[in-house]
Enzyme design. Structure first.
Site, mmCIF file in Angstrom:
data_model
loop_
_atom_site.group_PDB
_atom_site.id
_atom_site.type_symbol
_atom_site.label_atom_id
_atom_site.label_comp_id
_atom_site.label_asym_id
_atom_site.label_seq_id
_atom_site.Cartn_x
_atom_site.Cartn_y
_atom_site.Cartn_z
ATOM 1 N N LYS A 1 2.638 -35.830 4.322
ATOM 2 C CA LYS A 1 1.851 -36.977 4.800
ATOM 3 C C LYS A 1 0.646 -36.519 5.629
ATOM 4 O O LYS A 1 0.683 -35.452 6.242
ATOM 5 C CB LYS A 1 2.729 -37.942 5.589
ATOM 6 N N LYS B 1 9.334 -31.987 13.009
ATOM 7 C CA LYS B 1 8.597 -31.635 14.236
ATOM 8 C C LYS B 1 9.166 -30.387 14.879
ATOM 9 O O LYS B 1 8.434 -29.614 15.487
ATOM 10 C CB LYS B 1 8.574 -32.812 15.206
ATOM 11 N N LYS C 1 -1.916 -36.488 12.318
ATOM 12 C CA LYS C 1 -2.894 -36.192 13.383
ATOM 13 C C LYS C 1 -2.904 -34.715 13.731
ATOM 14 O O LYS C 1 -3.924 -34.146 14.054
ATOM 15 C CB LYS C 1 -2.489 -36.907 14.679
HETATM 16 N N1 AQP Z 1 0.143 -40.618 6.647
HETATM 17 C C1 AQP Z 1 0.500 -41.834 7.030
HETATM 18 N N2 AQP Z 1 0.449 -42.866 6.146
HETATM 19 C C2 AQP Z 1 0.794 -44.118 6.521
HETATM 20 N N3 AQP Z 1 1.209 -44.428 7.781
HETATM 21 C C3 AQP Z 1 1.265 -43.446 8.692
HETATM 22 N N4 AQP Z 1 1.616 -43.423 10.002
HETATM 23 C C4 AQP Z 1 1.491 -42.151 10.477
HETATM 24 N N5 AQP Z 1 1.061 -41.331 9.491
HETATM 25 C C5 AQP Z 1 0.920 -42.102 8.378
HETATM 26 C C6 AQP Z 1 2.023 -44.598 10.749
HETATM 27 O O1 AQP Z 1 1.220 -44.655 11.935
HETATM 28 C C7 AQP Z 1 1.987 -45.240 12.971
HETATM 29 C C8 AQP Z 1 1.829 -44.448 14.225
HETATM 30 O O2 AQP Z 1 2.418 -43.183 14.092
HETATM 31 P P1 AQP Z 1 2.648 -42.318 15.415
HETATM 32 O O3 AQP Z 1 1.379 -41.992 16.047
HETATM 33 O O4 AQP Z 1 3.644 -42.978 16.270
HETATM 34 O O5 AQP Z 1 3.324 -41.017 14.957
HETATM 35 P P2 AQP Z 1 3.372 -40.199 13.687
HETATM 36 O O6 AQP Z 1 4.023 -40.969 12.574
HETATM 37 O O7 AQP Z 1 4.064 -38.929 14.081
HETATM 38 O O8 AQP Z 1 1.849 -39.959 13.344
HETATM 39 P P3 AQP Z 1 1.165 -38.639 12.942
HETATM 40 O O9 AQP Z 1 -0.220 -38.962 12.546
HETATM 41 O O10 AQP Z 1 1.948 -37.882 11.919
HETATM 42 O O11 AQP Z 1 1.129 -37.832 14.304
HETATM 43 P P4 AQP Z 1 1.643 -36.389 14.644
HETATM 44 O O12 AQP Z 1 0.823 -35.453 13.809
HETATM 45 O O13 AQP Z 1 1.366 -36.264 16.100
HETATM 46 O O14 AQP Z 1 3.072 -36.327 14.310
HETATM 47 C C9 AQP Z 1 3.417 -45.361 12.476
HETATM 48 O O15 AQP Z 1 3.655 -46.702 12.098
HETATM 49 C C10 AQP Z 1 3.451 -44.472 11.275
HETATM 50 O O16 AQP Z 1 4.370 -44.931 10.312
#
Ligand code: AQP
Length: 338
Positions: free
Chosen positions: A200, A118, A203
């Site tokens: 991965k 990040k 969002k």
């Molecule tokens: N690609 C993924 N595959 C499986 N699980 C995923 N999770 C996130 N991306 C994947 C799971 O979703 C839950 C919530 O995640 P979060 O919103 O707390 O934060 P994150 O992991 O940072 O999600 P993003 O989508 O990657 O958001 P941004 O882009 O804002 O950083 C968690 O249980 C995570 O494991």
């Protein structure tokens, strides 16, 4: 454990729109677990304090957080049986996070891969919150004395540091915290980007074709899958190293249709990538449709959701404050006069 009951805890940042990765790695699994473990106390947070680690537009952020609540319910979490609440409505999260900051070493935080990822993505805003994110996450989990934490693979390291902090605290002060275990789903734990299948699905990916959002319509979903990056071969075969794009699509199709990877390979023997991509898009779109419809209805039922928000906030506050008071006492903070 809270009393006799085991506790399941998880949450999602209230940023942007839920992706297929969030849905398969977390939300879908929460719904299944809430059916499989009816005797657990179950808490599902909308982690809006975590979202502040990245700059938010206030009006959009508030709207997103509301839509997350509706989406949790639309996905199948009954808010009467599952405590769905806003993290920022329970001040104990921030209070315990401060105390735990004083029991966490910088060396431990320096090892966190999410911080590295990040901070390279947001190099103009590497704030202290981004760095201490895992401590706030530890506070989230430990406040509820959670036994089981359903998360995708990317969050496993954060559950591990939470265990280390809790164990350190317990060694000093006795059995204050339950030591949590990550619960990683068998399928869908790491959904990859459709454009860069070695990263991965996320969002915040700037390339909109890389990510399926749970509110995408059928045409958009199919178009994104058709454009998914694969390889120059023709065989639909699982090989994460040599064929990451196709392997990701196999995983998505398998979890959506409740098949094994081998079943998927057999189903598509002799068929081309184009046909396979279309089948994946159709399977995803039809699985998301009932949720999308329920979600649209819920957004019009304001008072229905408001009632649950209030009751569940209070329930979460009650549980969280119980742990916080215990911790405050253990570390020697002056007790309140009642
Ligand atoms: N690609 C993924 N595959 C499986 N699980 C995923 N999770 C996130 N991306 C994947 C799971 O979703 C839950 C919530 O995640 P979060 O919103 O707390 O934060 P994150 O992991 O940072 O999600 P993003 O989508 O990657 O958001 P941004 O882009 O804002 O950083 C968690 O249980 C995570 O494991």
């Amino acid at each position: 454990m809270f009393g006799e009951k085991k506790v399941l805890y998880s949450g999602m940042q209230a940023t942007g729109t839920i992706t297929l990765g969030n849905y398969l790695g977390a939300l879908k699994n929460w719904v299944e677990l809430s059916n499989d473990f009816p005797d657990y106390e179950r808490f599902f947070g909308i982690m809006d304090l975590h979202s502040l680690t990245v700059r938010q537009n206030a009006a959009e952020f508030r709207k997103n957080a509301r839509s997350f609540y509706a989406f949790y319910v639309a996905a199948g979490l009954d808010p009467e049986k599952n405590c769905i609440y806003y993290q920022s409505h329970v001040s104990a999260h921030a209070e315990l996070a401060w105390i735990l900051n004083c029991f966490t070493y910088m060396g431990e935080l320096n090892r966190m891969t999410q911080f590295k990822d990040k901070s390279s993505k947001h190099s103009d805003n590497i704030n202290a919150g981004l760095y201490t994110y895992p401590v706030l996450m530890a506070a989230d989990i430990l406040l509820f004395q959670a036994d089981s934490i359903p998360v995708g693979v990317d969050q496993k390291q954060h559950v591990e540091i939470c265990r280390d902090i809790a164990t350190r605290f317990n060694n000093l002060y006795g059995d204050v915290f339950t030591i949590p275990n990550p619960y990683i789903p068998k399928g869908g734990a790491k959904i990859m980007s459709l454009q860069e299948p070695d990263r991965k699905m996320s969002k915040s990916d700037e390339n909109q074709n890389a990510t399926i959002f749970v509110l995408d319509d059928t045409d958009t979903i199919i178009r994104k899958f058709k454009r998914a990056v694969t390889d120059s071969e023709t065989e639909i075969r699982y090989d994460e190293e040599k064929k990451p794009g196709i392997s990701n699509l196999i995983d998505i199709y398998a979890v959506m249709t409740k098949k094994t990877r081998e079943d998927v390979e057999k189903e598509f023997v002799g068929k081309g990538y184009g046909e396979f991509k279309l089948a994946v898009g159709e399977a995803v779109s039809s699985a998301l449709k009932p949720m999308q419809q329920r979600y649209a209805e819920l957004l019009t039922e304001k008072s229905y959701l408001d009632g649950f928000i209030k009751a569940n906030d209070e329930k979460a506050q009650y549980f969280a404050n119980k742990t916080l008071r215990k911790v405050q006492k253990k570390v020697g903070l002056t007790e309140r006069i009642r």
